[in-house]
Design a protein around this motif. Structure first.
Motif, PDB file in Angstrom:
ATOM      1  N   TRP A   1      11.782  14.583  -2.879  1.00 20.55           N
ATOM      2  CA  TRP A   1      11.465  14.135  -1.522  1.00 20.55           C
ATOM      3  C   TRP A   1       9.953  13.947  -1.381  1.00 20.55           C
ATOM      4  O   TRP A   1       9.484  13.001  -0.770  1.00 20.55           O
ATOM      5  CB  TRP A   1      11.950  15.154  -0.490  1.00 20.55           C
ATOM      6  CG  TRP A   1      13.416  15.040  -0.244  1.00 20.55           C
ATOM      7  CD1 TRP A   1      14.402  15.810  -0.744  1.00 20.55           C
ATOM      8  CD2 TRP A   1      14.059  14.063   0.569  1.00 20.55           C
ATOM      9  NE1 TRP A   1      15.620  15.385  -0.312  1.00 20.55           N
ATOM     10  CE2 TRP A   1      15.438  14.298   0.504  1.00 20.55           C
ATOM     11  CE3 TRP A   1      13.599  12.976   1.330  1.00 20.55           C
ATOM     12  CZ2 TRP A   1      16.366  13.527   1.171  1.00 20.55           C
ATOM     13  CZ3 TRP A   1      14.525  12.202   2.007  1.00 20.55           C
ATOM     14  CH2 TRP A   1      15.891  12.484   1.912  1.00 20.55           C
ATOM     15  N   GLN A   2       9.206  14.868  -1.977  1.00 22.30           N
ATOM     16  CA  GLN A   2       7.747  14.792  -1.906  1.00 22.30           C
ATOM     17  C   GLN A   2       7.262  13.492  -2.551  1.00 22.30           C
ATOM     18  O   GLN A   2       6.380  12.822  -2.032  1.00 22.30           O
ATOM     19  CB  GLN A   2       7.154  16.008  -2.629  1.00 22.30           C
ATOM     20  CG  GLN A   2       5.682  16.237  -2.369  1.00 22.30           C
ATOM     21  CD  GLN A   2       5.410  16.477  -0.880  1.00 22.30           C
ATOM     22  OE1 GLN A   2       6.066  17.303  -0.259  1.00 22.30           O
ATOM     23  NE2 GLN A   2       4.481  15.719  -0.311  1.00 22.30           N
ATOM     24  N   LEU A   3       7.917  13.118  -3.674  1.00 20.49           N
ATOM     25  CA  LEU A   3       7.551  11.909  -4.389  1.00 20.49           C
ATOM     26  C   LEU A   3       7.758  10.679  -3.495  1.00 20.49           C
ATOM     27  O   LEU A   3       6.906   9.790  -3.431  1.00 20.49           O
ATOM     28  CB  LEU A   3       8.414  11.793  -5.646  1.00 20.49           C
ATOM     29  CG  LEU A   3       7.825  10.968  -6.772  1.00 20.49           C
ATOM     30  CD1 LEU A   3       6.598  11.649  -7.362  1.00 20.49           C
ATOM     31  CD2 LEU A   3       8.879  10.733  -7.858  1.00 20.49           C
ATOM     32  N   VAL A   4       8.917  10.665  -2.800  1.00 21.95           N
ATOM     33  CA  VAL A   4       9.206   9.548  -1.906  1.00 21.95           C
ATOM     34  C   VAL A   4       8.150   9.486  -0.809  1.00 21.95           C
ATOM     35  O   VAL A   4       7.598   8.419  -0.497  1.00 21.95           O
ATOM     36  CB  VAL A   4      10.618   9.714  -1.287  1.00 21.95           C
ATOM     37  CG1 VAL A   4      10.855   8.636  -0.239  1.00 21.95           C
ATOM     38  CG2 VAL A   4      11.674   9.654  -2.374  1.00 21.95           C
ATOM     39  N   VAL A   5       7.849  10.664  -0.262  1.00 20.51           N
ATOM     40  CA  VAL A   5       6.839  10.727   0.795  1.00 20.51           C
ATOM     41  C   VAL A   5       5.502  10.211   0.270  1.00 20.51           C
ATOM     42  O   VAL A   5       4.814   9.414   0.927  1.00 20.51           O
ATOM     43  CB  VAL A   5       6.710  12.179   1.314  1.00 20.51           C
ATOM     44  CG1 VAL A   5       5.529  12.300   2.273  1.00 20.51           C
ATOM     45  CG2 VAL A   5       7.993  12.618   1.993  1.00 20.51           C
ATOM     46  N   ASP A   6       5.152  10.632  -0.960  1.00 25.63           N
ATOM     47  CA  ASP A   6       3.880  10.198  -1.545  1.00 25.63           C
ATOM     48  C   ASP A   6       3.849   8.683  -1.728  1.00 25.63           C
ATOM     49  O   ASP A   6       2.840   8.034  -1.435  1.00 25.63           O
ATOM     50  CB  ASP A   6       3.669  10.876  -2.902  1.00 25.63           C
ATOM     51  CG  ASP A   6       3.324  12.343  -2.726  1.00 25.63           C
ATOM     52  OD1 ASP A   6       3.094  12.738  -1.557  1.00 25.63           O
ATOM     53  OD2 ASP A   6       3.313  13.083  -3.724  1.00 25.63           O
ATOM     54  N   ALA A   7       4.965   8.141  -2.205  1.00 29.30           N
ATOM     55  CA  ALA A   7       5.024   6.697  -2.431  1.00 29.30           C
ATOM     56  C   ALA A   7       4.828   5.945  -1.120  1.00 29.30           C
ATOM     57  O   ALA A   7       4.055   4.989  -1.042  1.00 29.30           O
ATOM     58  CB  ALA A   7       6.358   6.335  -3.073  1.00 29.30           C
ATOM     59  N   VAL A   8       5.527   6.420  -0.094  1.00 29.48           N
ATOM     60  CA  VAL A   8       5.413   5.769   1.213  1.00 29.48           C
ATOM     61  C   VAL A   8       3.975   5.873   1.712  1.00 29.48           C
ATOM     62  O   VAL A   8       3.392   4.900   2.205  1.00 29.48           O
ATOM     63  CB  VAL A   8       6.404   6.406   2.216  1.00 29.48           C
ATOM     64  CG1 VAL A   8       6.109   5.929   3.637  1.00 29.48           C
ATOM     65  CG2 VAL A   8       7.833   6.089   1.824  1.00 29.48           C
TER      66      VAL A   8
ATOM     67  N   TRP B   1      -1.096   3.334   2.891  1.00 36.02           N
ATOM     68  CA  TRP B   1      -2.555   3.317   2.729  1.00 36.02           C
ATOM     69  C   TRP B   1      -3.036   1.938   2.269  1.00 36.02           C
ATOM     70  O   TRP B   1      -4.017   1.411   2.774  1.00 36.02           O
ATOM     71  CB  TRP B   1      -2.949   4.392   1.725  1.00 36.02           C
ATOM     72  CG  TRP B   1      -4.406   4.417   1.408  1.00 36.02           C
ATOM     73  CD1 TRP B   1      -5.414   4.945   2.164  1.00 36.02           C
ATOM     74  CD2 TRP B   1      -5.030   3.863   0.242  1.00 36.02           C
ATOM     75  NE1 TRP B   1      -6.609   4.787   1.566  1.00 36.02           N
ATOM     76  CE2 TRP B   1      -6.420   4.117   0.372  1.00 36.02           C
ATOM     77  CE3 TRP B   1      -4.557   3.192  -0.885  1.00 36.02           C
ATOM     78  CZ2 TRP B   1      -7.340   3.711  -0.600  1.00 36.02           C
ATOM     79  CZ3 TRP B   1      -5.477   2.802  -1.839  1.00 36.02           C
ATOM     80  CH2 TRP B   1      -6.841   3.050  -1.704  1.00 36.02           C
ATOM     81  N   LEU B   2      -2.243   1.381   1.316  1.00 32.19           N
ATOM     82  CA  LEU B   2      -2.599   0.069   0.800  1.00 32.19           C
ATOM     83  C   LEU B   2      -2.637  -0.968   1.913  1.00 32.19           C
ATOM     84  O   LEU B   2      -3.596  -1.722   2.055  1.00 32.19           O
ATOM     85  CB  LEU B   2      -1.593  -0.367  -0.274  1.00 32.19           C
ATOM     86  CG  LEU B   2      -1.874   0.089  -1.708  1.00 32.19           C
ATOM     87  CD1 LEU B   2      -0.819  -0.493  -2.636  1.00 32.19           C
ATOM     88  CD2 LEU B   2      -3.267  -0.358  -2.155  1.00 32.19           C
ATOM     89  N   VAL B   3      -1.569  -0.981   2.719  1.00 35.23           N
ATOM     90  CA  VAL B   3      -1.479  -1.960   3.803  1.00 35.23           C
ATOM     91  C   VAL B   3      -2.596  -1.709   4.810  1.00 35.23           C
ATOM     92  O   VAL B   3      -3.264  -2.637   5.283  1.00 35.23           O
ATOM     93  CB  VAL B   3      -0.100  -1.883   4.480  1.00 35.23           C
ATOM     94  CG1 VAL B   3      -0.044  -2.796   5.695  1.00 35.23           C
ATOM     95  CG2 VAL B   3       0.986  -2.244   3.489  1.00 35.23           C
ATOM     96  N   ASP B   4      -2.791  -0.428   5.102  1.00 36.37           N
ATOM     97  CA  ASP B   4      -3.830  -0.031   6.043  1.00 36.37           C
ATOM     98  C   ASP B   4      -5.188  -0.543   5.578  1.00 36.37           C
ATOM     99  O   ASP B   4      -5.919  -1.195   6.328  1.00 36.37           O
ATOM    100  CB  ASP B   4      -3.814   1.504   6.138  1.00 36.37           C
ATOM    101  CG  ASP B   4      -4.772   2.021   7.196  1.00 36.37           C
ATOM    102  OD1 ASP B   4      -5.232   1.189   8.011  1.00 36.37           O
ATOM    103  OD2 ASP B   4      -5.048   3.227   7.204  1.00 36.37           O
ATOM    104  N   VAL B   5      -5.467  -0.285   4.313  1.00 38.37           N
ATOM    105  CA  VAL B   5      -6.751  -0.695   3.764  1.00 38.37           C
ATOM    106  C   VAL B   5      -6.866  -2.210   3.791  1.00 38.37           C
ATOM    107  O   VAL B   5      -7.884  -2.774   4.207  1.00 38.37           O
ATOM    108  CB  VAL B   5      -6.896  -0.157   2.323  1.00 38.37           C
ATOM    109  CG1 VAL B   5      -8.038  -0.879   1.599  1.00 38.37           C
ATOM    110  CG2 VAL B   5      -7.138   1.335   2.349  1.00 38.37           C
TER     111      VAL B   5
END
Lengths: 539, 426
Positions: free
Chosen positions: A476-483, A488-492
């Motif tokens: 679950w943590q991995l999924v959260v990290d990916a999201v 962040w990418l889109v934000d940036v």
């Protein structure tokens, strides 16, 4: 005029009264009222109950045993427990006998299970009187069972029968309606289930051993459990439902019953604990009754009476010796007890009038069982006599004498062949018989090993899945990290990249010099004029 | 008319429950007692909402056992709680949440509109989650979250299924294929049947014991009513569901043997009993199915509550949860005999429930064999647990009288209810 419903209510109310008052007077009163009510012609007032010929017999035997118990249990502890369960035992047996509604029959049947379980627990673990066995090690097990082990074994074994009976009765009720007297033929599956139920209750092979370890209970309990209640419910079930069973059931009941009759008799020969001798003998006689129950119900009923009177008396007689000598292995017997054992033997083999009535029509092979009976009971008779005339002898001798005036016949000569078995009374120890063909090993070692293996397997599987679910938390943590990363990418890109791009472009434009603009404007004009000339607009 | 009674009962018990957040036990007892008003039979429409449609509430003969047991155990457990909460050091607001939790049970059964049933489920999840989060044992926050997430998944799957089906009224509920399976899966997750049970042993064992005594006996079992109620419209494969129930019963029974912790053993036993309830609710004959479901629910609820409260008594008086360390005097022995015998289904209305369940066994050899094993194994573990406790030995145990009274009230109920036998013998 008392109705059967009222009598049953009295029986259960007496159990409650005895539980609270710890006396047992209510038991005597209930047995007397019940017997009087039945002899006075009590009849059912609802369709739920139906008259049954064994009801008065059970009440009579119960009455004798509760009177005896007042002497036997005088110095015992936990009397409320003992009397309460005795009352439930009696009430449940009568309910089972009288029930015509399948649910009531099941309640009576299960009440017997639970009451016998409770009664086996009467003595505390650690109380010498509650143990069964000689403590030796053989076949990989220790031959000593405290009451809690005996009770557990009993309830687990008979529960197999109870579960089978519930499924059979339930299926029949759904098909034919709730009242047993309306039922039609049972299918193969239901017949097999009913046979299983009867075998488990009547301690037929391979369910025999719970009956022997059930000797952890005080002797009056054994007297009741082995004579008129509990085990007798097995063949009585076959008498009740016999006409409905599939044709092959007759042969199966005969084979299992006859095998148990002979094996039980042999086991009895090997036992050194007198209560175990009688317990194995019960399995043997119940085998005989089971074998004939479907072939010849009338004969089976007579055997139930004769065996019931004799076995109750035999247990009480042996109990008298145990009470006097304070030992599970009495080395001497009161004279009255010896007389009772002799009379009981004569009743069982069919020489006394009641026994003769039962045995005259019995198949010839039963003489073999009778011969074994003479052997194992003869062994008890060989022990020395001790002088004791406590009033305990009255109820058991009464049980052996009175029935002969009510049910009687002249014994047929063939029955006397049983006395050939007298020689067996002088037989030495036979290890394999003493160890009950090592059947307890199945219950103490094999069955627990299989069951333990099963639950361990389930536990391991369950734990593995549970663990993997819990360790999937990092997933679950991995999924959260990916999201988070994509976000962040889109934000940036949106807030940093685009803005910076425009800003850089405009700064670039803003930094250009004027002559570049003029040059660009001149080039643009030149381009426009060139296009205009080329298209011939000025022509 | 009935909607007025419903609103009155809601107002009184709701207000008292809120008051109990400050006032504690007396207000909570009054609140749960006021819920008896809900038991008056009838049907009423509270209103018609856009999209959700008619919001009806109803009490009929079929709902009565589930409602009555909820109120009865709500009262008994509230009565039992004070010494336990004192031991936990819990503040008064516990009682307010307790009353709201009991109220949610009634709503779960009372509402005919399935969207509102979902809302009631949410109320029950949130209240019980709070009590585990604040007053649980061990890694309570982890367990509370575990419980919350699983329960949410269950109730939300139920909601999605109902929403897609488009039929929100239980009377006309129809769903097919995947949608009906979503509803079923949601209910099964909430019950904790084999495969989706992993949250149950944690939640029921680590919850504060007065909560365990409602969570395990009542909360999860209520779903069986909805399985029985919706089975016509949902068109579930009943025979497969029956077999799945029996498998769960065997699986849960076998799990009990791994435990040394009294409360965890009881929690595993709940898995087994939920299996029996699922099987009962999926018997082909609808009346036999109802009889089996209601009797097993009521019998299990009282027996299990009594035994959880007994485990709680040992936590308070002997500071142990190990069943092998539980000492008993004759009073405690009596309570445990009554509790375990009923839980085993060997007597009391539990036996009658098992009998009706047995009546629903399809006449095929492998199902009969499985049913036989399920009926025996659910009985065997009870006596196994009893033996563990019995062999721990006699001893003096000091315990508050009100705790014992509550245990006995609950343990005797399955036997006393046999007096109502003529109701269903016909």
């Amino acid at each position: 005029m008392a109705t059967l419903e009222l009598l049953l209510a009295v029986a259960f109310a007496a159990a409650l009264a005895d539980l609270l008052a710890t006396r047992g007077y209510a038991a005597v009163a209930a047995a007397t009222v019940f017997l009087a009510g039945l002899l006075g012609g009590a009849w059912p007032s609802t369709p739920f109950l139906k008259h049954n010929e064994f009801a008065a017999f059970v009440a009579a035997v119960y009455l004798a045993i509760v009177v005896y118990s007042h002497f036997y249990m005088r110095e015992a502890e936990r009397l409320g427990w003992f009397w309460g369960w005795m009352g439930v035992f009696f009430g449940s047996m009568e309910l089972f006998l009288l029930a015509d509604h399948w649910v009531l029959l099941a309640l009576g049947w299960a009440g017997l299970d639970i009451a016998s379980w409770g009664l086996i627990l009467t003595y505390r673990d650690g109380d010498e009187m509650g143990y069964v066995g000689d403590g030796a090690r053989a076949g990989g097990i220790t031959w000593l069972w405290p009451p809690s082990s005996s009770a557990f074994r009993a309830i687990v074994t008979v529960e197999v029968g109870t579960a089978a009976l519930l499924i059979a009765l339930g299926g029949m009720a759904l098909r034919y309606g709730p009242f047993i007297s309306d039922w039609g033929p049972a299918g193969d599956l239901a017949s097999a289930l009913i046979l299983t139920a009867a075998f488990a209750k009547a301690a037929q092979l391979p369910f025999t051993d719970w009956l022997l370890t059930a000797m952890s209970a005080p002797t009056p309990v054994s007297a009741l459990l082995h004579s008129s209640t509990m085990v007798k419910a097995g063949p009585i079930l076959l008498l009740k439902l016999g006409p409905l069973l599939a044709g092959w059931a007759v042969e199966v009941a005969f084979l299992v019953g006859a095998a148990t009759a002979v094996v039980g008799g042999l086991m009895a020969l090997g036992q050194r604990e007198p209560k175990l001798v009688l317990a194995a003998s019960t399995a043997s006689y119940l085998g005989m009754i089971t074998a004939v129950a479907l072939k010849n119900p009338h004969e089976a009923a007579l055997l139930i009476y004769a065996h019931g009177f004799a076995k109750a008396a035999l247990f009480m007689a042996v109990g008298h010796a145990i009470h006097v000598t304070h030992s599970r292995f009495p080395d001497a017997y009161p004279l009255a007890a010896k007389v009772a054992i002799a009379l009981g033997m004569l009743m069982l083999v069919g020489v006394l009038p009641t026994g003769a009535l039962a045995k005259n029509e019995a198949p010839l092979w039963t003489v073999v069982v009778s011969a074994l009976t003479v052997g194992y009971l003869g062994r008890l008779l060989r022990l020395p006599t001790v002088n004791d005339w406590g009033p305990m002898w009255i109820p058991y001798l009464a049980l052996l004498v009175v029935p002969n005036f009510l049910l009687y016949a002249v014994p047929s000569p063939v029955l006397f062949f049983a006395f050939v078995g007298g020689g067996l009374a002088f037989l030495g120890d036979v290890e394999v018989l003493k160890r009950r063909l090592y059947l307890p090993v199945v219950f103490d070692r094999v069955a627990p090993a299989v069951f333990n293996g099963l639950w361990r397997l389930v536990a391991v599987v369950d734990r593995a899945v549970d663990r993997s679910l819990q360790t999937s938390a990092p997933l679950w943590q991995l999924v959260v990290d990916a999201v988070t990363f994509v976000d962040w990418l889109v934000d940036v890109a949106l807030h940093d990249g685009l803005v910076a791009l425009i800003r850089r472009a405009s700064a670039g434009v803003a930094g250009l010099r004027l002559d570049y603009y003029l040059y660009a404007v001149g080039v643009a004009f030149a381009f426009i004029i060139a296009v205009a000339l080329a298209l011939g607009i000025w022509r | 008319m009935y909607s007025d009674i419903f609103l009155l009962a809601t107002a009184v018990s709701g207000a008292l429950a809120v008051a109990a957040l400050r006032l504690g036990l007396p207000a909570a007892l009054a609140s749960v007692a006021a819920m008896l008003l809900f038991l008056i039979p009838g049907r009423g429409v509270l209103g018609v909402l856009p999209y959700v449609g008619e919001v009806a509430v109803a009490v009929d003969f079929y709902k009565l056992p589930f409602l009555a047991v909820s109120v009865a155990l709500g009262l008994i457990v509230a009565f039992y709680s004070p010494p336990y909460l004192w031991h936990l050091g819990a503040p008064r607001w516990y009682y307010g949440v307790h009353a709201l939790y009991v109220l949610s049970f009634l709503y779960i059964i009372l509402f005919e509109n399935l969207i509102f049933v979902f809302l009631a489920l949410e109320l029950s999840i949130i209240t019980s989650f709070l009590l585990i989060w604040y007053f649980g044992y061990g890694n309570r926050r982890f367990v509370a979250l575990l419980y919350f997430i699983w329960a949410q998944v269950g109730s939300i799957l139920f909601l999605i299924g109902v929403a897609i089906s488009g039929t929100f009224n239980a009377d006309v509920f129809t769903a097919g294929g995947l949608v009906s399976l979503l509803v079923l899966l949601g209910l099964l997750i909430k019950m904790g049947t084999a495969g989706v049970h992993f949250w149950l042993p944690y939640a029921h064992a680590e919850a504060p014991t007065p909560l365990s005594a409602l969570l395990s006996p009542v909360h999860v079992g209520l779903m069986a009513y909805w399985i029985w109620r919706l089975r016509e419209g949902a068109g579930w494969p009943l025979e497969a569901l029956f077999i799945y129930g029996l498998v769960t019963a065997v699986y849960g029974s076998l799990l009990v043997f791994r435990e040394t912790d009294f409360k965890r053993a009881l929690a595993d036993s709940t898995v087994a009993n939920m299996g029996l309830l699922v099987a009962a609710a999926s018997i082909k004959n609808v009346e036999v199915s109802y009889a089996a479901t209601a009797l097993l629910f009521v019998g299990h609820a009282f027996a299990k509550a009594a035994l959880f409260m007994l485990a709680g008594l040992y936590i308070v008086s002997l500071h142990t949860r190990a069943i092998g360390e539980a000492r008993w005097d004759r009073h405690l022995l009596a309570a445990s005999v009554l509790g375990f015998v009923a839980l085993a289904g060997l007597f009391g209305i539990n036996l009658v429930g098992k009998a009706y369940l047995a009546a629903g066994v399809p006449q095929a050899l492998y199902v009969v064999a499985l049913a036989l094993f399920a009926l025996v194994s659910t009985a065997v573990y009870s006596f196994y647990l009893f033996n563990q406790m019995y062999r721990a030995g006699e001893g003096r145990v000091e315990y508050p009288a009100e705790m014992y009274a509550a245990i006995m009230a609950s343990a005797l109920a399955p036997y006393l209810l046999l007096a109502a036998l003529p109701l269903w013998l016909h």
